[in-house]
Design a protein around this motif. Structure first.
Motif, short mmCIF file in Angstrom:
data_model
loop_
_atom_site.label_atom_id
_atom_site.label_comp_id
_atom_site.label_asym_id
_atom_site.label_seq_id
_atom_site.Cartn_x
_atom_site.Cartn_y
_atom_site.Cartn_z
N LYS A 1 0.81 -1.21 0.00
CA LYS A 1 0.00 0.00 0.00
C LYS A 1 0.85 1.26 0.00
CE LYS A 1 -4.07 -1.94 2.19
NZ LYS A 1 -5.03 -1.83 3.28
N LEU A 2 2.14 1.13 0.15
CA LEU A 2 3.01 2.29 0.17
C LEU A 2 3.78 2.46 -1.14
CD1 LEU A 2 4.54 1.91 3.74
CD2 LEU A 2 2.70 3.41 3.03
N GLY A 3 3.48 1.66 -2.16
CA GLY A 3 4.32 1.62 -3.33
C GLY A 3 3.83 2.34 -4.57
N LEU A 4 2.66 2.97 -4.58
CA LEU A 4 2.11 3.61 -5.78
C LEU A 4 2.11 2.64 -6.96
CD1 LEU A 4 3.89 7.08 -5.55
CD2 LEU A 4 1.63 6.51 -4.74
N SER A 5 1.60 1.45 -6.75
CA SER A 5 1.70 0.39 -7.74
C SER A 5 0.95 0.71 -9.03
CB SER A 5 1.18 -0.93 -7.15
OG SER A 5 -0.15 -0.77 -6.70
N ALA A 6 -0.23 1.31 -8.96
CA ALA A 6 -0.97 1.62 -10.18
C ALA A 6 -0.27 2.69 -10.99
CB ALA A 6 -2.39 2.07 -9.83
N THR A 7 0.28 3.70 -10.34
CA THR A 7 1.02 4.75 -11.05
C THR A 7 2.25 4.16 -11.72
OG1 THR A 7 0.25 6.44 -9.51
CG2 THR A 7 2.22 6.95 -10.79
N MET A 8 3.00 3.33 -11.00
CA MET A 8 4.19 2.73 -11.58
C MET A 8 3.84 1.83 -12.76
SD MET A 8 6.45 4.26 -9.96
CE MET A 8 7.91 3.45 -10.55
N ALA A 9 2.75 1.08 -12.68
CA ALA A 9 2.33 0.22 -13.79
C ALA A 9 1.96 1.05 -15.01
CB ALA A 9 1.16 -0.66 -13.36
N GLU A 10 1.26 2.15 -14.79
CA GLU A 10 0.87 3.02 -15.91
C GLU A 10 2.10 3.67 -16.54
OE1 GLU A 10 -1.99 3.55 -17.51
OE2 GLU A 10 -2.86 1.98 -16.28
N LYS B 1 5.11 2.46 -16.55
CA LYS B 1 5.83 1.41 -17.27
C LYS B 1 5.16 1.12 -18.61
CE LYS B 1 7.54 -3.26 -16.96
NZ LYS B 1 7.53 -4.53 -16.25
N SER B 2 3.84 1.07 -18.63
CA SER B 2 3.15 0.82 -19.90
C SER B 2 3.35 1.98 -20.87
CB SER B 2 1.66 0.55 -19.67
OG SER B 2 1.00 1.72 -19.28
N ASP B 3 3.39 3.20 -20.34
CA ASP B 3 3.67 4.36 -21.20
C ASP B 3 5.08 4.26 -21.80
OD1 ASP B 3 1.19 5.33 -20.57
OD2 ASP B 3 1.91 6.81 -19.13
N ARG B 4 6.03 3.89 -20.95
CA ARG B 4 7.40 3.76 -21.42
C ARG B 4 7.52 2.68 -22.48
NH1 ARG B 4 11.07 0.96 -17.46
NH2 ARG B 4 10.09 -0.76 -18.51
N ASP B 5 6.86 1.54 -22.24
CA ASP B 5 6.91 0.44 -23.20
C ASP B 5 6.26 0.83 -24.53
OD1 ASP B 5 8.20 -1.06 -21.30
OD2 ASP B 5 6.40 -2.17 -20.70
N MET B 6 5.18 1.60 -24.45
CA MET B 6 4.48 2.01 -25.67
C MET B 6 5.33 3.01 -26.46
SD MET B 6 0.63 3.56 -26.19
CE MET B 6 0.74 4.36 -24.63
N LEU B 7 6.02 3.91 -25.76
CA LEU B 7 6.79 4.93 -26.45
C LEU B 7 8.12 4.40 -26.99
CD1 LEU B 7 6.16 7.96 -24.09
CD2 LEU B 7 5.22 7.60 -26.38
N LEU B 8 8.65 3.36 -26.38
CA LEU B 8 9.97 2.84 -26.82
C LEU B 8 9.87 1.63 -27.67
CD1 LEU B 8 11.98 3.28 -23.54
CD2 LEU B 8 11.95 4.77 -25.52
#
Length: 128
Positions: free
Chosen positions: A110-119, A121-128
């Motif tokens: 609950k302290l890791g901002l998991s949804a933000t980090m997943a989004e 990462k998906s943005d990075r994967d889509m752009l690269l």
């Protein structure tokens, strides 16, 4: 050719760059909103964890206080070390239980901002 059948010219370089910048800004704003939402959840979890820690600390101090008071009150002759052992074990169990509960809150992620980090990462994967 009539005016109705004309195809609009493709956008120029400046219009394309402006559109790209606009889309990047919208993406950034949506990620900031998600991060703000998750930070609210993290704040609540940190508050809960702080309360658990405070209660665990209080339980530990009560163990010391009751142990000392019992030792003085009973003057060691009435029941001896048995009552001290019972109180020490009871508060130790409470303190250990609270610490384990606090650790389980941390392990739940609950302290890791998991949804933000997943989004992100998906943005990075889509752009690269």
């Amino acid at each position: 050719m009539s005016a109705e059948n004309q195809v609009p010219p493709p956008p120029g370089l400046i219009a394309s760059v402006a559109g790209l910048a606009k889309n990047c800004l919208h993406l950034l704003l949506s990620r900031l909103e998600l991060a703000a939402l998750e930070l609210t959840e993290v704040r609540d979890t940190v508050l809960q964890l702080s309360i658990v820690f405070a209660v665990a600390l209080l339980a530990a101090w009560f163990a010391i206080a009751f142990g000392t008071a019992t030792l003085i009150y009973l003057c060691w002759e009435a029941m001896g070390w048995k009552i001290l052992l019972v109180l020490a074990i009871a508060f130790a169990v409470v303190a250990i239980g609270l610490v384990l509960w606090g650790r389980s809150l941390v392990r739940q992620g609950k302290l890791g901002l998991s949804a933000t980090m997943a989004e992100l990462k998906s943005d990075r994967d889509m752009l690269l």
